[in-house]
Write an enzyme that holds these catalytic residues in place. Structure first.
Site, PDB file in Angstrom:
ATOM      1  N   TYR A   1       0.859  -1.181   0.000  1.00 16.35           N
ATOM      2  CA  TYR A   1       0.000   0.000   0.000  1.00 16.35           C
ATOM      3  C   TYR A   1       0.900   1.237   0.000  1.00 16.35           C
ATOM      4  O   TYR A   1       1.948   1.257   0.659  1.00 16.35           O
ATOM      5  CB  TYR A   1      -0.890   0.014   1.247  1.00 16.35           C
TER       6      TYR A   1
ATOM      7  N   HIS B   1      -6.928  11.039   3.979  1.00 22.05           N
ATOM      8  CA  HIS B   1      -6.876  11.189   2.524  1.00 22.05           C
ATOM      9  C   HIS B   1      -7.536  10.016   1.811  1.00 22.05           C
ATOM     10  O   HIS B   1      -8.331  10.194   0.885  1.00 22.05           O
ATOM     11  CB  HIS B   1      -5.420  11.329   2.063  1.00 22.05           C
ATOM     12  N   ASP B   2      -7.197   8.810   2.246  1.00 20.41           N
ATOM     13  CA  ASP B   2      -7.747   7.612   1.610  1.00 20.41           C
ATOM     14  C   ASP B   2      -8.920   7.031   2.393  1.00 20.41           C
ATOM     15  O   ASP B   2      -9.442   5.981   2.007  1.00 20.41           O
ATOM     16  CB  ASP B   2      -6.660   6.528   1.495  1.00 20.41           C
ATOM     17  N   THR B   3      -9.292   7.692   3.481  1.00 18.53           N
ATOM     18  CA  THR B   3     -10.327   7.131   4.352  1.00 18.53           C
ATOM     19  C   THR B   3     -11.377   8.210   4.636  1.00 18.53           C
ATOM     20  O   THR B   3     -11.888   8.825   3.718  1.00 18.53           O
ATOM     21  CB  THR B   3      -9.689   6.595   5.644  1.00 18.53           C
TER      22      THR B   3
END
Length: 473
Positions: free
Chosen positions: A175, A231-233
């Site tokens: 990731y 940011h990704d959540t």
């Protein structure tokens, strides 16, 4: 089925696939990379180095330690709806009229380090030349210790565009947890191209080492990784990170003593068509007790982080947005101690400028409206009382007022010269130069490199642009 129908289905299918991946990302279950909050972790890839060697404490007028923690892409109302953020607000003063500078993320990070985002309207690789100064120059003039802590950055001084490592949440695969665009000081050659400065850009294993050694610097900038910063959540994921990592630190005097000011904020709003008001909280042991669980509707911006620090320690200035009388209000409780008078703009005043514009502001980092770097305003009045910092060899002849008309490099198949990777890195604690392959890297790669540009730039044309820009620095 017509060609148009087929294309429509393909687009719809792509959008559904994107939506599914986005939902999957926000549905990730929070998992701490290390137990407890102050421990090192193999999930961070890089080994910790020795703890920081800091200069003696330099007393400030309102605080002796300033810690910034930035989260990502969230509207004010979204953060305010979180119970975790509401609980935090009871411990501090909530700034209800604090604004980011622009969109997207990277220019906001650049702005808080230097007082300008130089027209940048992208999250691409940027390397700002040596003569452009930052808050580091001002701090070091007064021997004030500093560092930046970047979660999931592989090692101190890492200059790569991003970093992909083991997916500790899924428990398998890889990731991309770290990105350079959220690491403001690393974007400036005046920091990243000076070894002793570059190595003060540290990862969270080093944070644990510094905390446990009671070696936290006086000024620090902290960026959680791409899931923990939201940011990704989403805000719920950020809230879980706060409960695990930040809440214990607030009770740890090695991090938060009675002279510490902590600022929690976001880089920008998620919604681009509203003005850029973001949830921002000042808290910490150094905050006056009577301000806890209160609000302040003074108009602040990311430049206020610069002016507040300058005012507190009597620093010089950068001669950019940090000296802009509209944008540089000092946090009011600090201004009252230092004697600085703010501009009186507050609440929903019509004097608050639109700060959600993107892509149309000329600057050396905007290939569609390219102009060279200009010198700072050497006659500016800074809130700290010190002079405007002038980097070695800075040519002050080209001011912002005397800039040439913007040039559309994109229309010529060119990019800004400052999109090029200078090619240095610190994999073993000393500066080395690398080749230049791709813009990304992974934990399995032996070294990182910057990729080729999407458009091949004619070498002589690019050389002319670079030399021309350097001459006006």
């Amino acid at each position: 089925m017509t060609v148009i129908d087929s294309q429509a289905l393909l687009v719809a299918g792509s959008l559904l696939a994107y939506a599914g991946s986005a939902l999957a990302a926000t549905a990730q279950q929070y998992s701490p990379p290390a137990y407890p909050y102050n421990s090192e972790s193999a999930n961070y890839t890089g080994q910790s180095n020795n703890s920081l060697q800091n200069t003696p404490i330099v007393s400030g007028k309102a605080f002796d330690r300033f810690i910034q923690i930035w989260f990502e892409n969230t509207d004010f109302e979204t953060a305010a709806s979180s119970q975790t953020f509401q609980n935090l607000a009871e411990q501090g003063v909530l700034f209800t009229s604090y604004y980011a500078m622009t969109h997207p993320s990277e220019p906001n990070y650049i702005a808080v380090a230097s007082g300008d985002f130089f027209g940048n309207a992208a999250d691409d690789f940027r390397a700002i030349p040596m003569n452009i100064s930052t808050i580091v120059d001002l701090l070091e003039q007064k021997n004030i210790s500093w560092a930046s802590y970047q979660e999931s950055m592989p090692y101190d001084g890492y200059t790569g565009y991003n970093y992909t490592s083991f997916d500790y949440i899924a428990g398998s695969g890889d990731y991309t947890y770290y990105v350079r665009k959220h690491n403001p000081l690393m974007i400036f050659d005046s920091v990243s191209n000076v070894t002793e400065r570059a190595l003060r850009i540290r990862n969270f294993n080093d944070f644990a080492r510094d905390l446990n050694a009671s070696a936290m610097p006086q000024w620090s900038f902290i960026t959680p990784n791409l899931v923990n910063d939201g940011h990704d959540t989403n805000i719920d994921f950020v809230s879980q990170w706060i409960q695990f990592w930040l809440n214990p630190l607030l009770a740890d005097t090695r991090f938060n003593d009675n002279r510490t000011l902590i600022l929690l904020t976001f880089d920008e709003t998620e919604t681009y068509n509203i003005n850029n008001r973001i949830w921002t909280l000042a808290l910490g042991g150094g905050l006056p007790t009577e301000l806890k669980n209160t609000t302040d509707d003074t108009f602040y911006t990311h430049y206020s982080c610069l002016s507040t620090v300058q005012s507190n320690w009597g620093l010089g200035s950068l001669g950019r947005g940090d000296t802009n009388a509209t944008l540089n209000n000092v946090f009011e409780f600090v201004a009252s101690v230092t004697g600085w008078k703010n501009n009186g703009i507050s609440g929903n005043s019509s004097d608050i400028p639109f700060l959600n514009l993107t892509g149309t502001i000329p600057g050396p980092l905007n290939p569609e409206y390219y102009v060279p770097f200009s010198a700072p305003n050497m006659n500016a009045t800074g809130v700290g009382g010190g002079p405007v910092f002038q980097g070695p060899g800075l040519n002050t002849a080209l001011s912002a007022a005397s800039q040439p008309p913007p040039v559309n490099l994109t229309a010529q198949g060119l990019d800004t010269p400052w999109a090029q990777n200078p090619g240095y890195d610190y994999p073993n604690g000393t500066q080395v130069y690398t080749s230049t392959p791709s813009a990304t890297t992974s934990a399995s790669a032996g070294s990182w490199t910057r990729g080729e540009m999407s458009v091949i730039v004619p070498a002589l044309t690019l050389l002319g642009l670079v030399i021309g820009s350097l001459l006006v620095l």
